[in-house]
Design a protein around this motif. Structure first.
Motif, PDB file in Angstrom:
ATOM      1  N   ILE A   4     -10.960 -22.834 -14.103  1.00  0.00           N
ATOM      2  CA  ILE A   4     -10.436 -23.757 -13.103  1.00  0.00           C
ATOM      3  C   ILE A   4     -10.183 -25.116 -13.742  1.00  0.00           C
ATOM      4  CG2 ILE A   4     -10.877 -24.886 -10.883  1.00  0.00           C
ATOM      5  CD1 ILE A   4     -13.010 -22.583 -10.443  1.00  0.00           C
ATOM      6  N   MET A   5      -8.950 -25.569 -13.638  1.00  0.00           N
ATOM      7  CA  MET A   5      -8.599 -26.890 -14.165  1.00  0.00           C
ATOM      8  C   MET A   5      -8.354 -27.844 -12.999  1.00  0.00           C
ATOM      9  SD  MET A   5      -5.615 -28.034 -16.867  1.00  0.00           S
ATOM     10  CE  MET A   5      -4.267 -27.277 -15.983  1.00  0.00           C
ATOM     11  N   LEU A   6      -8.927 -29.023 -13.106  1.00  0.00           N
ATOM     12  CA  LEU A   6      -8.701 -30.083 -12.133  1.00  0.00           C
ATOM     13  C   LEU A   6      -7.857 -31.160 -12.801  1.00  0.00           C
ATOM     14  CD1 LEU A   6     -12.310 -30.563 -10.689  1.00  0.00           C
ATOM     15  CD2 LEU A   6     -10.605 -28.873 -10.036  1.00  0.00           C
ATOM     16  N   ALA A   7      -6.851 -31.648 -12.091  1.00  0.00           N
ATOM     17  CA  ALA A   7      -6.007 -32.715 -12.634  1.00  0.00           C
ATOM     18  C   ALA A   7      -6.117 -33.943 -11.744  1.00  0.00           C
ATOM     19  CB  ALA A   7      -4.552 -32.263 -12.702  1.00  0.00           C
ATOM     20  N   CYS A   8      -6.311 -35.085 -12.373  1.00  0.00           N
ATOM     21  CA  CYS A   8      -6.314 -36.351 -11.634  1.00  0.00           C
ATOM     22  C   CYS A   8      -5.635 -37.407 -12.494  1.00  0.00           C
ATOM     23  CB  CYS A   8      -7.714 -36.757 -11.218  1.00  0.00           C
ATOM     24  SG  CYS A   8      -8.755 -37.374 -12.522  1.00  0.00           S
ATOM     25  N   ALA A  36     -11.670 -31.007 -16.312  1.00  0.00           N
ATOM     26  CA  ALA A  36     -10.754 -31.995 -15.722  1.00  0.00           C
ATOM     27  C   ALA A  36      -9.854 -32.561 -16.810  1.00  0.00           C
ATOM     28  CB  ALA A  36     -11.552 -33.119 -15.077  1.00  0.00           C
ATOM     29  N   VAL A  37      -8.608 -32.787 -16.431  1.00  0.00           N
ATOM     30  CA  VAL A  37      -7.639 -33.385 -17.352  1.00  0.00           C
ATOM     31  C   VAL A  37      -6.870 -34.486 -16.638  1.00  0.00           C
ATOM     32  CG1 VAL A  37      -7.332 -31.255 -18.691  1.00  0.00           C
ATOM     33  CG2 VAL A  37      -5.799 -31.716 -16.765  1.00  0.00           C
ATOM     34  N   SER A  38      -6.265 -35.349 -17.424  1.00  0.00           N
ATOM     35  CA  SER A  38      -5.399 -36.373 -16.857  1.00  0.00           C
ATOM     36  C   SER A  38      -4.057 -35.741 -16.514  1.00  0.00           C
ATOM     37  CB  SER A  38      -5.218 -37.521 -17.849  1.00  0.00           C
ATOM     38  OG  SER A  38      -4.643 -37.036 -19.039  1.00  0.00           O
ATOM     39  N   GLN A  39      -3.277 -36.418 -15.684  1.00  0.00           N
ATOM     40  CA  GLN A  39      -2.015 -35.850 -15.208  1.00  0.00           C
ATOM     41  C   GLN A  39      -1.064 -35.441 -16.330  1.00  0.00           C
ATOM     42  OE1 GLN A  39      -0.257 -38.808 -12.674  1.00  0.00           O
ATOM     43  NE2 GLN A  39       0.284 -40.160 -14.361  1.00  0.00           N
ATOM     44  N   ASP A  50      -6.760 -20.331 -14.714  1.00  0.00           N
ATOM     45  CA  ASP A  50      -6.470 -19.323 -13.692  1.00  0.00           C
ATOM     46  C   ASP A  50      -6.036 -20.008 -12.396  1.00  0.00           C
ATOM     47  OD1 ASP A  50      -7.247 -17.140 -15.320  1.00  0.00           O
ATOM     48  OD2 ASP A  50      -9.346 -17.494 -14.820  1.00  0.00           O
ATOM     49  N   VAL A  51      -6.498 -21.251 -12.218  1.00  0.00           N
ATOM     50  CA  VAL A  51      -6.206 -22.029 -11.013  1.00  0.00           C
ATOM     51  C   VAL A  51      -6.086 -23.498 -11.418  1.00  0.00           C
ATOM     52  CG1 VAL A  51      -7.125 -22.793  -8.768  1.00  0.00           C
ATOM     53  CG2 VAL A  51      -7.542 -20.468  -9.524  1.00  0.00           C
ATOM     54  N   LEU A  52      -5.139 -24.204 -10.790  1.00  0.00           N
ATOM     55  CA  LEU A  52      -5.015 -25.652 -10.975  1.00  0.00           C
ATOM     56  C   LEU A  52      -5.224 -26.326  -9.641  1.00  0.00           C
ATOM     57  CD1 LEU A  52      -4.263 -28.330 -12.358  1.00  0.00           C
ATOM     58  CD2 LEU A  52      -1.851 -27.743 -11.989  1.00  0.00           C
TER      59      LEU A  52
END
Length: 102
Positions: A4-8, A36-39, A50-52
């Protein structure tokens, strides 16, 4: 194993949420890699996920991410603002699991 990747905006505000999601996954006995990654890093990192999930403050980026994600079959959604604000890792994890099943 779910990835799972989170973008902010800068990848910072979601770091606490990542920790809470990892705790929730461990309690549920789910193997998960969550980061977590930056935009600007979201699209290059997309093939690893698998999911963003996108931070609520970044909802305007959803269509851009979906164009790339649809090419490789990665579901994309915006994190619920209430769950995000409360740093409710379990609720956000559940949303990611739901998306992955579709």
């Amino acid at each position: 194993m779910i990835k799972i990747m989170l973008a902010c905006s800068a990848g910072m505000s979601t770091s606490l949420l990542v920790s809470k999601m990892e705790e929730a996954a461990e309690k549920k006995g789910i193997e998960a890699t969550i980061w977590a990654v930056s935009q600007d890093k979201a699209i290059p990192e997309l093939p690893k996920a698998d999911v963003l999930l996108i931070g609520p403050q970044m909802r305007f980026m959803k269509k851009k991410y979906e164009v790339e994600a649809n090419k490789i079959g990665v579901p994309v959604d915006v994190i619920d603002p209430v769950a995000y604000g409360r740093v409710n890792g379990e609720a956000v994890l559940d949303k990611a699991l739901e998306l992955a099943e579709k």
